[in-house]
Design an enzyme around this catalytic site. Structure first.
Site, mmCIF file in Angstrom:
data_model
loop_
_atom_site.group_PDB
_atom_site.id
_atom_site.type_symbol
_atom_site.label_atom_id
_atom_site.label_comp_id
_atom_site.label_asym_id
_atom_site.label_seq_id
_atom_site.Cartn_x
_atom_site.Cartn_y
_atom_site.Cartn_z
ATOM 1 N N GLN A 43 -4.257 -5.103 7.192
ATOM 2 C CA GLN A 43 -5.285 -6.049 6.735
ATOM 3 C C GLN A 43 -5.220 -7.391 7.450
ATOM 4 O O GLN A 43 -6.172 -8.172 7.363
ATOM 5 C CB GLN A 43 -5.167 -6.275 5.215
ATOM 6 C CG GLN A 43 -5.383 -5.021 4.376
ATOM 7 C CD GLN A 43 -6.786 -4.421 4.525
ATOM 8 O OE1 GLN A 43 -7.710 -5.054 5.033
ATOM 9 N NE2 GLN A 43 -6.924 -3.173 4.109
ATOM 10 N N HIS A 52 0.868 -1.173 0.000
ATOM 11 C CA HIS A 52 0.000 0.000 0.000
ATOM 12 C C HIS A 52 0.912 1.232 0.000
ATOM 13 O O HIS A 52 2.034 1.170 0.506
ATOM 14 C CB HIS A 52 -0.833 -0.053 1.282
ATOM 15 C CG HIS A 52 -1.896 0.987 1.422
ATOM 16 N ND1 HIS A 52 -1.624 2.277 1.800
ATOM 17 C CD2 HIS A 52 -3.247 0.925 1.256
ATOM 18 C CE1 HIS A 52 -2.753 2.964 1.866
ATOM 19 N NE2 HIS A 52 -3.753 2.164 1.537
ATOM 20 N N ASP A 66 3.341 -4.494 7.922
ATOM 21 C CA ASP A 66 2.140 -3.696 7.794
ATOM 22 C C ASP A 66 0.981 -4.659 8.068
ATOM 23 O O ASP A 66 0.675 -5.533 7.250
ATOM 24 C CB ASP A 66 2.074 -3.118 6.372
ATOM 25 C CG ASP A 66 0.763 -2.396 6.101
ATOM 26 O OD1 ASP A 66 -0.185 -2.571 6.880
ATOM 27 O OD2 ASP A 66 0.697 -1.673 5.095
ATOM 28 N N LYS A 81 -10.085 -0.318 10.903
ATOM 29 C CA LYS A 81 -10.298 -1.490 10.044
ATOM 30 C C LYS A 81 -10.678 -2.717 10.867
ATOM 31 O O LYS A 81 -10.795 -3.821 10.345
ATOM 32 C CB LYS A 81 -9.030 -1.782 9.230
ATOM 33 C CG LYS A 81 -8.709 -0.687 8.203
ATOM 34 C CD LYS A 81 -7.505 -1.058 7.379
ATOM 35 C CE LYS A 81 -6.932 0.101 6.599
ATOM 36 N NZ LYS A 81 -7.764 0.525 5.474
HETATM 37 N N1 PLP Z 1 -1.602 -0.697 4.649
HETATM 38 C C1 PLP Z 1 -2.559 -1.432 4.092
HETATM 39 C C2 PLP Z 1 -2.239 -2.828 3.627
HETATM 40 C C3 PLP Z 1 -3.848 -0.919 3.955
HETATM 41 O O1 PLP Z 1 -4.806 -1.656 3.395
HETATM 42 C C4 PLP Z 1 -4.110 0.397 4.410
HETATM 43 C C5 PLP Z 1 -5.439 1.003 4.227
HETATM 44 O O2 PLP Z 1 -6.220 0.588 3.415
HETATM 45 C C6 PLP Z 1 -3.071 1.117 5.009
HETATM 46 C C7 PLP Z 1 -1.837 0.540 5.103
HETATM 47 C C8 PLP Z 1 -3.284 2.502 5.528
HETATM 48 O O3 PLP Z 1 -4.126 2.485 6.635
HETATM 49 P P1 PLP Z 1 -4.583 3.848 7.313
HETATM 50 O O4 PLP Z 1 -5.147 4.703 6.229
HETATM 51 O O5 PLP Z 1 -5.600 3.410 8.317
HETATM 52 O O6 PLP Z 1 -3.377 4.463 7.954
#
Ligand code: PLP
Length: 378
Positions: A202, A122, A199, A225
């Site tokens: 998910q 991401h 990370d 999430k």
């Molecule tokens: N990493 C992954 C794999 C994600 O799916 C997301 C959000 O969809 C994020 C990071 C970023 O999360 P946040 O916007 O809650 O900081």
């Protein structure tokens, strides 16, 4: 035993709206809905003891501090952290990764050093490293992704070098649903003496995650999430790492002493929590992990597995649908394109039928380009 999912929608007030305002919500990877248990915990905090934490001597201040720290212990238990001081409250995954990118690179890198990422990250696990690499003159290396949507382990094995300082990768892809074999990858990284940031945006909401078993050095995830409110998240870090890292934000509560020309840092976890934290959010996240634990993370993963199989089976039967990601180990995220249809048009059509989907590049430009799917992903 009673089926924990039988009346589960009743736990979420948003689904108790009139039929015309209700939708079939399938955008959980972006954010999840909030159960009454979480909304009540936050409302109860605001209506019974709302006060700032760590600084007030009065009873409401002490009660707020107790509740805030209780939430930290609940979350430490949820991910099996050795100590609750290894749980840093952040505003979310993005914030946690930025913290590590900034503090770790400042402390542990020299010009020319390398950080390894993967092509399935991401943007939150790419851009902070690009900013740090510009600041500290580092280079970024990317593990490639196979046609099945799995990490190419051979490409990873070619990337290790004497200049590698850290590997940062996603536990579960937010595009392909792939669950990466992070335990084995962490073992490989550690055999080269390299720490690993996961990370967990998910993975933590959808499967049991045990930081001691995985032996990850850092893990970032977002409350929103996993049934908790927006604006709260967690960075887990091994105590030894967190102790030696400098803070990246200065302000109240993160200091022990302030002098005109320098300051001394507070102990963990406070060193990384500058300013007034999202107290209600932390309490909400504590309530969310209690809610998820009541169902059981194993049970949740198993149910999602069953539902994913139904969805994949159904999609395969529709002409013109191309499904991305055929990893052996996968979670509930399913990604596809429809021949000749822009994802935004399809998402709009589905919304008109009362179904909420995610459409676009899924905050993963590098992967979308690699898949040659552009903005067409659903
Ligand atoms: N990493 C992954 C794999 C994600 O799916 C997301 C959000 O969809 C994020 C990071 C970023 O999360 P946040 O916007 O809650 O900081």
């Amino acid at each position: 035993m009673q089926d924990p999912f039988k009346n589960i929608k009743n736990d979420f007030p948003i689904f108790n709206q009139s039929a015309e305002n209700n939708i079939i919500y399938m955008d959980n990877a972006a954010t999840t809905q909030k159960p009454t248990a979480v909304l009540d915990a936050m409302s109860n905090y605001y209506s019974s003891c709302n006060s700032n934490v760590f600084r007030a001597i009065h009873r409401w201040g002490e009660e707020s501090t107790r509740e805030y720290e209780k939430a930290r212990r609940q979350i430490a238990g949820f991910i099996n952290a050795k100590e609750s001081c290894e749980v840093i409250f952040t505003s979310g995954t993005t914030d946690g990764i930025n913290l590590v990118a900034s503090s770790f690179c400042r402390k542990h890198t020299s010009p020319g050093d390398e950080i390894i990422l993967t092509e399935m990250e991401h943007h939150s696990n790419i851009v902070p490293w690009q900013i740090a690499s510009e600041q500290y003159d580092l280079s970024l290396k990317y593990v490639s992704v196979t046609d099945r949507g799995e990490l190419d382990r051979e490409s990873l094995s070619r990337l290790w070098s004497k200049k590698t300082k850290l590997l940062a990768l996603t536990h579960m892809s937010n595009v392909l649903g792939t669950i990466n074999p992070v335990k084995a990858i962490i073992q490989e990284a550690h055999s080269h003496g390299i720490p690993v940031l996961l990370d967990g945006a998910q993975s933590v909401p959808h499967l049991p995650v045990d930081v001691q078993d995985l032996d990850c050095d850092f893990l970032a995830f977002s409350g929103h999430k996993m049934c908790a409110p927006t604006g709260i998240g967690v960075l887990y870090g091994k105590k030894q790492f967190l102790q030696e890292l400098p803070p990246c934000k200065g302000g109240g509560e993160m200091i022990r002493n302030v002098y005109p020309d320098h300051s001394e840092w507070n102990s963990l976890p406070h060193k990384f929590e500058a300013g007034t934290p999202h107290i209600a959010g932390a309490i909400g996240l504590g309530a969310a992990v209690t809610y998820l634990n009541r169902i059981g993370m194993d049970t949740i993963q198993k149910k999602e597995h069953e539902l994913t199989a139904i969805l994949l089976g159904g999609l395969q039967d529709i002409p013109g649908i191309d499904i991305y990601g055929k990893a052996e180990k996968r979670g509930g995220i399913v990604c596809f394109t429809r021949e000749g249809t822009h994802s935004h048009d399809l998402a709009q059509y589905m919304d008109s039928r009362g179904i909420a989907l995610r459409a676009g590049h899924h905050c993963a430009h590098i992967l979308a380009r690699e898949l040659e799917a552009g903005d067409f992903l659903i």
